[in-house]
Enzyme design. Structure first.
Site, PDB file in Angstrom:
ATOM      1  N   TYR A 166      31.912  39.537  33.983  1.00 47.66           N
ATOM      2  CA  TYR A 166      32.731  38.698  34.865  1.00 47.66           C
ATOM      3  C   TYR A 166      33.267  37.494  34.077  1.00 47.66           C
ATOM      4  O   TYR A 166      34.466  37.199  34.106  1.00 47.66           O
ATOM      5  CB  TYR A 166      31.880  38.245  36.047  1.00 47.66           C
ATOM      6  CG  TYR A 166      32.530  37.293  37.005  1.00 47.66           C
ATOM      7  CD1 TYR A 166      33.324  37.747  38.060  1.00 47.66           C
ATOM      8  CD2 TYR A 166      32.342  35.916  36.879  1.00 47.66           C
ATOM      9  CE1 TYR A 166      33.908  36.855  38.949  1.00 47.66           C
ATOM     10  CE2 TYR A 166      32.920  35.026  37.764  1.00 47.66           C
ATOM     11  CZ  TYR A 166      33.700  35.498  38.796  1.00 47.66           C
ATOM     12  OH  TYR A 166      34.279  34.612  39.674  1.00 47.66           O
ATOM     13  N   LYS A 170      37.144  36.515  33.162  1.00 51.39           N
ATOM     14  CA  LYS A 170      37.700  35.236  33.623  1.00 51.39           C
ATOM     15  C   LYS A 170      38.198  34.394  32.449  1.00 51.39           C
ATOM     16  O   LYS A 170      39.168  33.636  32.585  1.00 51.39           O
ATOM     17  CB  LYS A 170      36.648  34.464  34.427  1.00 51.39           C
ATOM     18  CG  LYS A 170      36.397  35.031  35.823  1.00 51.39           C
ATOM     19  CD  LYS A 170      37.682  35.109  36.623  1.00 51.39           C
ATOM     20  CE  LYS A 170      37.442  35.205  38.116  1.00 51.39           C
ATOM     21  NZ  LYS A 170      38.708  35.474  38.859  1.00 51.39           N
TER      22      LYS A 170
HETATM   23  P1  NAD Z   1      35.712  37.513  48.022  1.00 54.31           P
HETATM   24  O1  NAD Z   1      34.964  38.741  47.615  1.00 54.31           O
HETATM   25  O2  NAD Z   1      35.397  36.888  49.327  1.00 54.31           O
HETATM   26  O3  NAD Z   1      37.276  37.772  47.973  1.00 54.31           O
HETATM   27  C1  NAD Z   1      37.896  38.516  46.954  1.00 54.31           C
HETATM   28  C2  NAD Z   1      38.920  39.416  47.601  1.00 54.31           C
HETATM   29  O4  NAD Z   1      39.619  40.131  46.575  1.00 54.31           O
HETATM   30  C3  NAD Z   1      38.281  40.460  48.521  1.00 54.31           C
HETATM   31  O5  NAD Z   1      38.802  40.369  49.824  1.00 54.31           O
HETATM   32  C4  NAD Z   1      38.603  41.792  47.854  1.00 54.31           C
HETATM   33  O6  NAD Z   1      38.820  42.845  48.773  1.00 54.31           O
HETATM   34  C5  NAD Z   1      39.862  41.442  47.063  1.00 54.31           C
HETATM   35  N1  NAD Z   1      40.068  42.377  45.943  1.00 54.31           N
HETATM   36  C6  NAD Z   1      39.137  42.785  45.046  1.00 54.31           C
HETATM   37  N2  NAD Z   1      39.687  43.654  44.185  1.00 54.31           N
HETATM   38  C7  NAD Z   1      40.991  43.797  44.542  1.00 54.31           C
HETATM   39  C8  NAD Z   1      42.055  44.550  44.014  1.00 54.31           C
HETATM   40  N3  NAD Z   1      41.875  45.341  42.945  1.00 54.31           N
HETATM   41  N4  NAD Z   1      43.261  44.462  44.604  1.00 54.31           N
HETATM   42  C9  NAD Z   1      43.449  43.664  45.681  1.00 54.31           C
HETATM   43  N5  NAD Z   1      42.461  42.928  46.244  1.00 54.31           N
HETATM   44  C10 NAD Z   1      41.239  42.993  45.673  1.00 54.31           C
HETATM   45  O7  NAD Z   1      35.476  36.456  46.827  1.00 54.31           O
HETATM   46  P2  NAD Z   1      35.927  34.916  46.666  1.00 54.31           P
HETATM   47  O8  NAD Z   1      34.696  34.140  46.381  1.00 54.31           O
HETATM   48  O9  NAD Z   1      36.851  34.508  47.755  1.00 54.31           O
HETATM   49  O10 NAD Z   1      36.717  35.004  45.269  1.00 54.31           O
HETATM   50  C11 NAD Z   1      38.095  34.744  45.135  1.00 54.31           C
HETATM   51  C12 NAD Z   1      38.387  34.510  43.676  1.00 54.31           C
HETATM   52  O11 NAD Z   1      37.735  33.317  43.222  1.00 54.31           O
HETATM   53  C13 NAD Z   1      37.890  35.615  42.744  1.00 54.31           C
HETATM   54  O12 NAD Z   1      38.807  35.814  41.695  1.00 54.31           O
HETATM   55  C14 NAD Z   1      36.599  35.063  42.213  1.00 54.31           C
HETATM   56  O13 NAD Z   1      36.236  35.670  40.995  1.00 54.31           O
HETATM   57  C15 NAD Z   1      36.949  33.604  42.070  1.00 54.31           C
HETATM   58  N6  NAD Z   1      35.820  32.676  42.030  1.00 54.31           N
HETATM   59  C16 NAD Z   1      35.086  32.441  43.141  1.00 54.31           C
HETATM   60  C17 NAD Z   1      34.047  31.500  43.085  1.00 54.31           C
HETATM   61  C18 NAD Z   1      33.256  31.114  44.305  1.00 54.31           C
HETATM   62  O14 NAD Z   1      32.527  30.103  44.250  1.00 54.31           O
HETATM   63  N7  NAD Z   1      33.357  31.851  45.401  1.00 54.31           N
HETATM   64  C19 NAD Z   1      33.745  30.859  41.876  1.00 54.31           C
HETATM   65  C20 NAD Z   1      34.517  31.135  40.759  1.00 54.31           C
HETATM   66  C21 NAD Z   1      35.575  32.040  40.858  1.00 54.31           C
END
Ligand code: NAD
Length: 316
Positions: A166, A170
């Site tokens: 991951y 990133k």
């Molecule tokens: P989440 O799992 O709630 O949402 C991610 C969404 O992306 C999901 O609804 C999923 O169905 C969709 N998705 C996954 N693969 C896909 C694809 N190939 N095509 C289209 N849609 C797809 O997670 P989140 O926490 O809301 O994460 C959102 C972003 O933020 C991600 O990129 C994650 O890596 C990043 N992020 C989140 C955090 C955190 O604290 N939550 C921290 C660092 C980075």
């Protein structure tokens, strides 16, 4: 200084907007007047399966709040999916101004448990997915001489031993963004990154997703809504930067940057291993560090001790 950030007349695509942080981005942009394509494949946190209702549900929320949105269930990890997503924006709303690459998956595994498939799946969604959508969006943005792209990286780039695939994916998005920044400058395209922090299903809990344990609870200090304002700022016409990384979450907003120390310049022609050891403190000293905008800026700074290049050999 803009007093009110409006997105009237703008068209935005937000990937992975059916849940979590992406949903907050889509709702805020729509609330501020943008027409939004809500993309979500609708699979599991690990990226398995698909569910078209996930994107449609957020479109219904936006419509109920008086906004304009269209659903798209494409898989951004494929070039065809990314193209279909961008095509949806053009077909539904006639243009494309903003691309927010937010879609992501996570498959926890340390090292050496993380195998090549684990790495490939993270790269496919986070890195290749961001590449695919940017590549499909680019001709529209370049032709109109305007575009805003916001990518999503992670504080995992600082080191996430229990999920190095991951973190690798990133970090790759940063290299992609920095290079797109230089490519986009001539076309009015600005490309930036956020490193979000919010309680979502990916982060172990959620206060907004119906399929998460915390559903129905009061908005928490770790709500995705506290990340979205930074994305809207970077997606706006008035965005003052390109190629930068901003952390957002829990009410704090900060800049993350890649810097270089001035280091040590050896006076003689052949530095030895012992010279490195002797000057280790100077090499690591952060005093007077620089933050290069691109490779050329880094080269100019790193090579500044060299004599200026001459005019070259005289023509005979
Ligand atoms: P989440 O799992 O709630 O949402 C991610 C969404 O992306 C999901 O609804 C999923 O169905 C969709 N998705 C996954 N693969 C896909 C694809 N190939 N095509 C289209 N849609 C797809 O997670 P989140 O926490 O809301 O994460 C959102 C972003 O933020 C991600 O990129 C994650 O890596 C990043 N992020 C989140 C955090 C955190 O604290 N939550 C921290 C660092 C980075």
């Amino acid at each position: 200084m803009v007093s009110t950030y409006s997105f009237d007349g703008r068209v935005a695509v937000v990937t992975g907007a059916g849940r979590g942080i992406g949903r907050a981005h889509a709702r805020l942009l729509a609330d501020r007047g943008a027409s939004v394509v809500v993309n979500d494949l609708g699979g599991s946190m690990e990226g398995l399966g698909a569910d078209a209702d996930v994107a449609s549900a957020v479109v219904a929320e936006i419509a109920a709040a008086g906004g304009t949105a269209a659903a798209n269930g494409s898989d951004v990890a494929t070039p065809e999916g990314a193209q279909a997503l961008i095509d949806t924006a053009i077909e539904q709303f006639g243009r494309l101004d903003i691309l927010v690459n937010n879609a992501g998956i996570i498959r926890w595994a340390g090292f050496p448990e993380a195998d090549s498939d684990n790495l490939a799946r993270h790269l496919a969604v986070h890195t290749v997915g961001s590449f695919n959508t940017a590549r499909a969006a680019w001709p529209h943005m370049a032709e109109q001489g305007y575009g805003r792209i916001v990518m999503t990286t992670s504080s995992g780039i600082f080191g996430l031993p229990k999920n190095l695939s991951y973190a690798t994916a990133k970090a790759a998005v940063i290299g992609l963004t920095r290079s797109l920044t230089t490519a986009g400058a001539a076309h009015g395209i600005k490309v930036n990154l956020i490193a979000p922090a919010a309680f979502t299903r990916m982060a172990g809990q959620s206060t907004t997703d119906a399929d998460s344990p915390g559903h129905g609870a009061e908005p928490s200090p770790m709500s995705s809504d506290l990340v979205a304002p930074m994305v809207a700022f970077l997606a706006h016409e008035a965005c003052p930067v390109s190629g930068e990384i901003y952390a957002a979450g829990a009410g704090r907003f900060s800049r993350i940057f890649i810097a270089s120390t001035p280091g040590y310049v050896h006076p003689g022609p052949r530095p030895t291993v012992e010279d490195i050891a002797l000057h280790w403190d100077a090499i690591n000293d952060e005093t007077g560090y620089s933050v290069p905008a691109d490779l050329m800026a880094w080269s100019a700074s790193f090579m500044e001790h060299l004599p200026p290049a001459g005019p070259g050999p005289a023509a005979s």
